[in-house]
Motif scaffolding. Structure first.
Motif, PDB file in Angstrom:
ATOM      1  N   ALA A 355       0.818  -1.216   0.000  1.00 36.45           N
ATOM      2  CA  ALA A 355       0.000   0.000   0.000  1.00 36.45           C
ATOM      3  C   ALA A 355       0.850   1.264   0.000  1.00 36.45           C
ATOM      4  CB  ALA A 355      -0.930  -0.004   1.205  1.00 36.45           C
ATOM      5  N   CYS A 356       2.022   1.221   0.637  1.00 38.54           N
ATOM      6  CA  CYS A 356       2.852   2.427   0.716  1.00 38.54           C
ATOM      7  C   CYS A 356       3.504   2.758  -0.618  1.00 38.54           C
ATOM      8  CB  CYS A 356       3.899   2.293   1.811  1.00 38.54           C
ATOM      9  SG  CYS A 356       5.357   1.334   1.348  1.00 38.54           S
ATOM     10  N   CYS A 357       3.447   1.840  -1.580  1.00 34.46           N
ATOM     11  CA  CYS A 357       4.034   2.091  -2.898  1.00 34.46           C
ATOM     12  C   CYS A 357       3.039   2.693  -3.882  1.00 34.46           C
ATOM     13  CB  CYS A 357       4.580   0.787  -3.488  1.00 34.46           C
ATOM     14  SG  CYS A 357       5.893   0.014  -2.521  1.00 34.46           S
ATOM     15  N   ALA A 358       1.770   2.771  -3.503  1.00 37.56           N
ATOM     16  CA  ALA A 358       0.721   3.168  -4.445  1.00 37.56           C
ATOM     17  C   ALA A 358       0.932   4.563  -5.010  1.00 37.56           C
ATOM     18  CB  ALA A 358      -0.644   3.070  -3.764  1.00 37.56           C
ATOM     19  N   HIS A 359       1.542   5.452  -4.251  1.00 33.14           N
ATOM     20  CA  HIS A 359       1.743   6.828  -4.712  1.00 33.14           C
ATOM     21  C   HIS A 359       3.215   7.197  -4.832  1.00 33.14           C
ATOM     22  CE1 HIS A 359      -2.462   8.227  -4.677  1.00 33.14           C
ATOM     23  NE2 HIS A 359      -2.607   7.307  -3.735  1.00 33.14           N
ATOM     24  N   GLN A 360       4.054   6.676  -3.971  1.00 36.36           N
ATOM     25  CA  GLN A 360       5.470   7.045  -4.014  1.00 36.36           C
ATOM     26  C   GLN A 360       6.327   6.063  -4.784  1.00 36.36           C
ATOM     27  OE1 GLN A 360       7.052   7.007  -0.025  1.00 36.36           O
ATOM     28  NE2 GLN A 360       7.141   4.769   0.062  1.00 36.36           N
ATOM     29  N   GLY A 361       5.780   4.888  -5.082  1.00 38.26           N
ATOM     30  CA  GLY A 361       6.579   3.864  -5.731  1.00 38.26           C
ATOM     31  C   GLY A 361       7.438   3.120  -4.724  1.00 38.26           C
ATOM     32  N   LEU A 362       8.423   2.394  -5.233  1.00 41.54           N
ATOM     33  CA  LEU A 362       9.305   1.583  -4.386  1.00 41.54           C
ATOM     34  C   LEU A 362      10.601   2.344  -4.145  1.00 41.54           C
ATOM     35  CD1 LEU A 362       9.723  -1.149  -2.985  1.00 41.54           C
ATOM     36  CD2 LEU A 362      10.632  -2.030  -5.150  1.00 41.54           C
ATOM     37  N   THR A 363      10.852   2.692  -2.890  1.00 39.91           N
ATOM     38  CA  THR A 363      12.034   3.502  -2.569  1.00 39.91           C
ATOM     39  C   THR A 363      13.227   2.621  -2.209  1.00 39.91           C
ATOM     40  OG1 THR A 363      11.540   3.641  -0.207  1.00 39.91           O
ATOM     41  CG2 THR A 363      10.524   5.294  -1.658  1.00 39.91           C
ATOM     42  N   LYS A 364      14.416   3.208  -2.318  1.00 38.33           N
ATOM     43  CA  LYS A 364      15.645   2.492  -1.969  1.00 38.33           C
ATOM     44  C   LYS A 364      15.635   2.079  -0.502  1.00 38.33           C
ATOM     45  CE  LYS A 364      20.666   2.975  -1.663  1.00 38.33           C
ATOM     46  NZ  LYS A 364      20.683   2.621  -0.219  1.00 38.33           N
ATOM     47  N   LEU A 397      14.180  -5.720 -15.731  1.00 35.62           N
ATOM     48  CA  LEU A 397      15.298  -6.363 -15.048  1.00 35.62           C
ATOM     49  C   LEU A 397      16.422  -6.676 -16.033  1.00 35.62           C
ATOM     50  CD1 LEU A 397      13.373  -8.814 -12.684  1.00 35.62           C
ATOM     51  CD2 LEU A 397      14.931  -7.023 -11.924  1.00 35.62           C
ATOM     52  N   GLN A 398      16.040  -7.251 -17.180  1.00 38.76           N
ATOM     53  CA  GLN A 398      17.046  -7.608 -18.170  1.00 38.76           C
ATOM     54  C   GLN A 398      17.756  -6.370 -18.706  1.00 38.76           C
ATOM     55  OE1 GLN A 398      14.924  -9.932 -21.082  1.00 38.76           O
ATOM     56  NE2 GLN A 398      14.451 -11.583 -19.620  1.00 38.76           N
ATOM     57  N   GLU A 399      17.009  -5.296 -18.876  1.00 34.63           N
ATOM     58  CA  GLU A 399      17.619  -4.054 -19.364  1.00 34.63           C
ATOM     59  C   GLU A 399      18.681  -3.533 -18.397  1.00 34.63           C
ATOM     60  OE1 GLU A 399      14.377  -1.412 -19.889  1.00 34.63           O
ATOM     61  OE2 GLU A 399      13.674  -2.327 -21.763  1.00 34.63           O
ATOM     62  N   HIS A 400      18.533  -3.876 -17.131  1.00 34.09           N
ATOM     63  CA  HIS A 400      19.498  -3.410 -16.114  1.00 34.09           C
ATOM     64  C   HIS A 400      20.476  -4.510 -15.716  1.00 34.09           C
ATOM     65  CE1 HIS A 400      16.448  -0.242 -15.801  1.00 34.09           C
ATOM     66  NE2 HIS A 400      17.406   0.521 -15.276  1.00 34.09           N
ATOM     67  N   GLY A 401      20.512  -5.569 -16.505  1.00 31.85           N
ATOM     68  CA  GLY A 401      21.479  -6.634 -16.257  1.00 31.85           C
ATOM     69  C   GLY A 401      21.158  -7.490 -15.050  1.00 31.85           C
ATOM     70  N   LEU A 402      19.888  -7.623 -14.732  1.00 31.37           N
ATOM     71  CA  LEU A 402      19.473  -8.415 -13.569  1.00 31.37           C
ATOM     72  C   LEU A 402      18.498  -9.503 -13.975  1.00 31.37           C
ATOM     73  CD1 LEU A 402      18.762  -5.501 -11.063  1.00 31.37           C
ATOM     74  CD2 LEU A 402      20.777  -6.986 -11.066  1.00 31.37           C
ATOM     75  N   LEU A 423      20.285  -2.584  -9.115  1.00 26.81           N
ATOM     76  CA  LEU A 423      18.929  -2.515  -8.560  1.00 26.81           C
ATOM     77  C   LEU A 423      18.567  -1.081  -8.200  1.00 26.81           C
ATOM     78  CD1 LEU A 423      16.336  -3.839  -7.444  1.00 26.81           C
ATOM     79  CD2 LEU A 423      17.557  -4.158  -5.275  1.00 26.81           C
ATOM     80  N   ASN A 424      19.496  -0.388  -7.577  1.00 26.82           N
ATOM     81  CA  ASN A 424      19.228   0.999  -7.193  1.00 26.82           C
ATOM     82  C   ASN A 424      19.007   1.882  -8.416  1.00 26.82           C
ATOM     83  OD1 ASN A 424      19.521   0.293  -4.515  1.00 26.82           O
ATOM     84  ND2 ASN A 424      21.676   0.921  -4.398  1.00 26.82           N
ATOM     85  N   THR A 425      19.764   1.606  -9.482  1.00 27.32           N
ATOM     86  CA  THR A 425      19.558   2.351 -10.731  1.00 27.32           C
ATOM     87  C   THR A 425      18.173   2.073 -11.297  1.00 27.32           C
ATOM     88  OG1 THR A 425      21.931   2.259 -11.235  1.00 27.32           O
ATOM     89  CG2 THR A 425      20.430   2.725 -13.069  1.00 27.32           C
ATOM     90  N   MET A 426      17.732   0.814 -11.231  1.00 24.03           N
ATOM     91  CA  MET A 426      16.416   0.451 -11.741  1.00 24.03           C
ATOM     92  C   MET A 426      15.310   1.148 -10.963  1.00 24.03           C
ATOM     93  SD  MET A 426      14.826  -3.376 -12.310  1.00 24.03           S
ATOM     94  CE  MET A 426      14.590  -3.703 -10.570  1.00 24.03           C
ATOM     95  N   LEU A 427      15.553   1.383  -9.682  1.00 25.63           N
ATOM     96  CA  LEU A 427      14.540   2.076  -8.873  1.00 25.63           C
ATOM     97  C   LEU A 427      14.290   3.494  -9.368  1.00 25.63           C
ATOM     98  CD1 LEU A 427      15.571   0.958  -5.244  1.00 25.63           C
ATOM     99  CD2 LEU A 427      13.690   0.077  -6.632  1.00 25.63           C
ATOM    100  N   GLY A 428      15.240   4.045 -10.102  1.00 24.14           N
ATOM    101  CA  GLY A 428      15.058   5.376 -10.656  1.00 24.14           C
ATOM    102  C   GLY A 428      14.407   5.375 -12.025  1.00 24.14           C
ATOM    103  N   ASN A 429      14.085   4.193 -12.530  1.00 24.67           N
ATOM    104  CA  ASN A 429      13.467   4.066 -13.842  1.00 24.67           C
ATOM    105  C   ASN A 429      11.978   4.391 -13.752  1.00 24.67           C
ATOM    106  OD1 ASN A 429      11.945   2.432 -15.992  1.00 24.67           O
ATOM    107  ND2 ASN A 429      14.080   2.303 -16.714  1.00 24.67           N
ATOM    108  N   VAL A 430      11.514   5.337 -14.560  1.00 21.80           N
ATOM    109  CA  VAL A 430      10.118   5.774 -14.515  1.00 21.80           C
ATOM    110  C   VAL A 430       9.177   4.635 -14.865  1.00 21.80           C
ATOM    111  CG1 VAL A 430       8.416   7.337 -15.524  1.00 21.80           C
ATOM    112  CG2 VAL A 430      10.735   8.158 -15.018  1.00 21.80           C
ATOM    113  N   THR A 431       9.520   3.863 -15.884  1.00 22.58           N
ATOM    114  CA  THR A 431       8.662   2.746 -16.299  1.00 22.58           C
ATOM    115  C   THR A 431       8.513   1.731 -15.175  1.00 22.58           C
ATOM    116  OG1 THR A 431       9.418   3.012 -18.591  1.00 22.58           O
ATOM    117  CG2 THR A 431       8.342   0.927 -18.013  1.00 22.58           C
ATOM    118  N   PHE A 432       9.626   1.438 -14.496  1.00 18.60           N
ATOM    119  CA  PHE A 432       9.586   0.506 -13.365  1.00 18.60           C
ATOM    120  C   PHE A 432       8.642   1.029 -12.270  1.00 18.60           C
ATOM    121  CE2 PHE A 432      11.121  -0.589  -9.113  1.00 18.60           C
ATOM    122  CZ  PHE A 432      11.105  -1.977  -9.171  1.00 18.60           C
TER     123      PHE A 432
END
Length: 685
Positions: A355-364, A397-402, A423-432
């Motif tokens: 539920a905490c990701c619904a507006h802010q997304g997934l944070t580091k 994930l594949q785009e970020h080598g994971l 993983l941290n770089t992927m967290l900054g991906n808008v599409t993700f």
């Protein structure tokens, strides 16, 4: 005149049974005969009443301290006794008369109808909390009643009979006696002998068929015998010893803070028929964890007043016990009903994570929290915790080598720090992040609907209460509703705050550990680290863990709980059954704590030295048998995955509470060694 004096209830009752065969009437003194007091000085009951009156007065704009209230009461009562002494042999007083005069003098034109009844109700409540019926005498009363003897209670007391009958009813004696007589109604007391004369005339009693039993050699003994009544006097050395112990603890507590908690615990101790054999776990709950939670609740009340908090939400599942304790203790601690509303809030880390990701997304930071449990290893665990479907993320994930099985935790074999950076770089991906929000939006909305239903957003200042430790639940909870303009200022109070990860505080989101907070160095309370699971299991609610919030097809929402028919559910049920006596002991101590603390007038800071002793002695230096009895068997961590960390992880680092019984018994320096290790860890934090 030699009085018939007995030095134990057993001998008194034995002889009483023999003499009662030839008697038609048996009368009993009430206080220190049929009922014993937990306190040594009955006047101590007046002090919480004075504090109550002072609080009421201040809430109505009358500035007066409780000591002044007590001084006015003492003076008015003495004036009535002096006046009574001019007309009667006994200098008696009547509570409703002198108390009403006291209240009118304090409140003046602000006195209102019902004030006397309100104060009287609290005084009788406090009186009752300090009274315990004597088991052997109650059993004998029951025998006498069945033999159709006439039974009366006669008391020299400023409380009228109508008030004493309330106390008698509380004690369960009202169905055993014909009537209750108080000197406050007639100003005719046993002390002068006039009380016996009054009772004889009113009820047409024959002296030679009358036996009186009491504790006062003069009033109950000499005066009764002079009037022609046979009298028994009880002088119980065991009871005298108990009162002298209470007296010492209370007197010591006046100048030595350590003894304040000891006095509290002595006043909470079960007496007479209450003192029945109990399981060891029950005793630990009553004597150890109960006072800790009581002090926690008492400090919560103070903080709620300080911050104008109008509603307290107890977070599941440990909040279940906190809420029940609050309900038991608060009637004594807040007689003016100044406490905020309370409600039990169904939440859990696993339910709030998505539920905490619904507006802010997934944070580091939240991903870092997900990898704290050693059983979590890869992206699959991230998705499990935050209620995400892994398939839509495959391409990103594949785009970020994971890959979904790429090791992302340093406690597992195959870990590469570069993968964590990816993983941290992927967290900054808008599409993700858009996909994260898309998947979690329903649970976030369902949570908001639930909070709207219970009126969460209708308050300016609220408190949420949890056991601890990192503050993950308050973090996720406040992140889930941070976007709402109508969210109240939320004060998060934890039993213990270990603060392994910095908490994001702002004007509307604050967190504090009450019994322990790593931001305040407190070595004794930090021993909570020894057995955090114990406190979670001891306070846990009997219902299953909440798995999430779900939107229904009809536009509503529902709470989803985990199933209990699997291996984990059965283990949890076994755990609940095992700890049931412990939890019962905790709950049973609530009203005793409230009454004892209200009478003593102390708070958390006053009890802290004693509580520190409890922390250290019970958690860092407990007896081997105590550890075996009280430590948890199964502990459900809804964040913990099933992966096994590398073999060398955690080697050589064991808690005292993880050692076997033989190791605890055979290594006398073990506790000291571990305590020094604990001390180093706390200093180096």
């Amino acid at each position: 005149m030699k009085l018939q004096t007995f030095y134990s209830l057993k001998t008194l009752v034995k002889e009483g049974r023999r003499r009662a065969e030839k008697k038609d009437v048996i009368t009993f003194d009430l206080f220190d005969t049929l009922l014993v007091r937990r306190i040594h000085d009955p006047d101590l009951v007046k002090l919480p009443v004075a504090r109550f009156i002072a609080t009421l007065a201040q809430s109505h704009g009358v500035e007066i301290g409780w000591q002044q209230v007590q001084a006015v009461r003492d003076r008015v009562e003495q004036e009535q006794r002096d006046e009574t002494g001019t007309r009667f042999d006994d200098h008696e007083a009547c509570y409703p008369v002198f108390m009403e005069k006291t209240l009118r003098e304090i409140f003046l034109e602000k006195y209102w109808d019902g004030l006397l009844q309100e104060v009287t109700g609290y005084e009788l409540k406090m009186e009752n909390s300090m009274l315990v019926p004597r088991k052997e005498l109650v059993q004998w009363l029951d025998e006498l009643k069945k033999k159709e003897k006439r039974l009366f209670i006669i008391s020299d007391m400023y409380l009228p009979a109508s008030h004493l009958k309330v106390l008698v009813a509380y004690a369960g004696l009202d169905g055993l006696v014909d009537d209750v007589i108080s000197s406050a109604d007639t100003f005719l007391a046993k002390a002068s002998g006039r009380g016996f004369e009054f009772v004889q005339k009113k009820y047409s009693l024959e002296k030679e068929k009358w036996l009186h039993i009491g504790d006062n050699g003069f009033s109950d003994g000499l005066r009764a015998e002079e009037f022609g009544i046979e009298a028994f006097i009880i002088k119980d050395p065991g009871e005298s010893m108990r009162k002298s112990i209470v007296k010492r603890y209370v007197n010591y507590s006046d100048g030595r803070p350590f003894w304040r908690g000891r006095a509290l615990q002595q006043l909470m101790a079960p007496l007479e028929g209450e003192n029945s054999p109990r399981p060891d776990l029950y005793i630990e709950g009553y004597n150890f964890i109960g006072p800790l939670i009581g002090s926690f609740i008492q400090e919560l009340i103070r903080k709620c007043r300080e911050n104008n908090i109008t509603k307290v939400f107890f977070l599941s599942r440990e909040g279940h016990t906190f809420k029940k304790y609050w309900e038991g203790a608060v009637p004594f601690l807040c007689p003016d009903n100044s406490q905020p509303e309370i409600e039990y809030l169904y939440v859990s880390r696993i339910a709030l994570a998505g539920a905490c990701c619904a507006h802010q997304g997934l944070t580091k930071t939240n991903v870092d929290i997900a990898f704290l449990p050693a059983g979590n290893r890869d992206f699959h665990d991230v998705c499990r915790i935050f209620s995400l479907d892994v398939e839509p993320f495959q391409t990103i994930l594949q785009e970020h080598g994971l890959e979904t099985e790429t090791c992302l935790s340093h406690v597992h074999d195959g870990y590469d720090p570069e993968n964590r950076k990816k993983l941290n770089t992927m967290l900054g991906n808008v599409t993700f992040q858009e996909e994260v929000k898309r998947q979690t939006q329903p649970s976030g909305r369902a949570l908001e609907m639930y909070l709207e239903d219970i009126g969460y957003f209708e308050h300016d200042n609220v408190a949420i209460v949890d056991i601890g430790w990192l503050g993950t639940i308050p973090r996720f909870f406040n992140e889930a509703i941070a976007h709402r303009k109508d969210r109240p200022c939320c004060f998060s109070y934890l039993f213990g705050a270990t603060r392994g990860i910095p908490y994001p505080q702002d004007d509307k989101n604050r967190l504090e550990g009450v019994m322990y907070d790593r931001d305040r160095f407190d070595l004794a309370a930090s021993t909570l680290f020894y057995a955090r699971d114990l406190f979670e299991e001891a306070c846990r609610a009997p219902h299953p863990t909440l798995n999430g919030y779900r939107l229904k097809e009809d536009g509503g929402y529902e709470l989803e709980f985990r199933k209990t028919d699997d291996a984990i559910g059965r283990a949890e049920l076994e755990q609940d059954q095992y700890f049931a006596p412990l939890q019962q002991g905790i709950i049973d101590s609530a009203n005793r704590f409230g009454a004892a603390s209200a009478l003593l007038g102390y708070d958390l800071q006053d009890f802290k030295p004693w509580l520190n002793y409890l922390f250290v002695s019970k958690l860092a230096f407990p007896k081997s048998r105590e550890i075996i009895n009280i430590r948890h068997r199964n502990h459900l961590d809804d964040f913990h995955g099933s992966k096994k960390p590398r073999k060398d992880f955690g080697q050589g680092i064991r808690s005292l509470w993880e050692y076997s019984y033989l190791q605890l018994r055979l290594n006398p320096l073990l506790r000291l060694q571990l305590f020094f290790r604990h001390l180093r860890e706390r200093i180096n934090e």
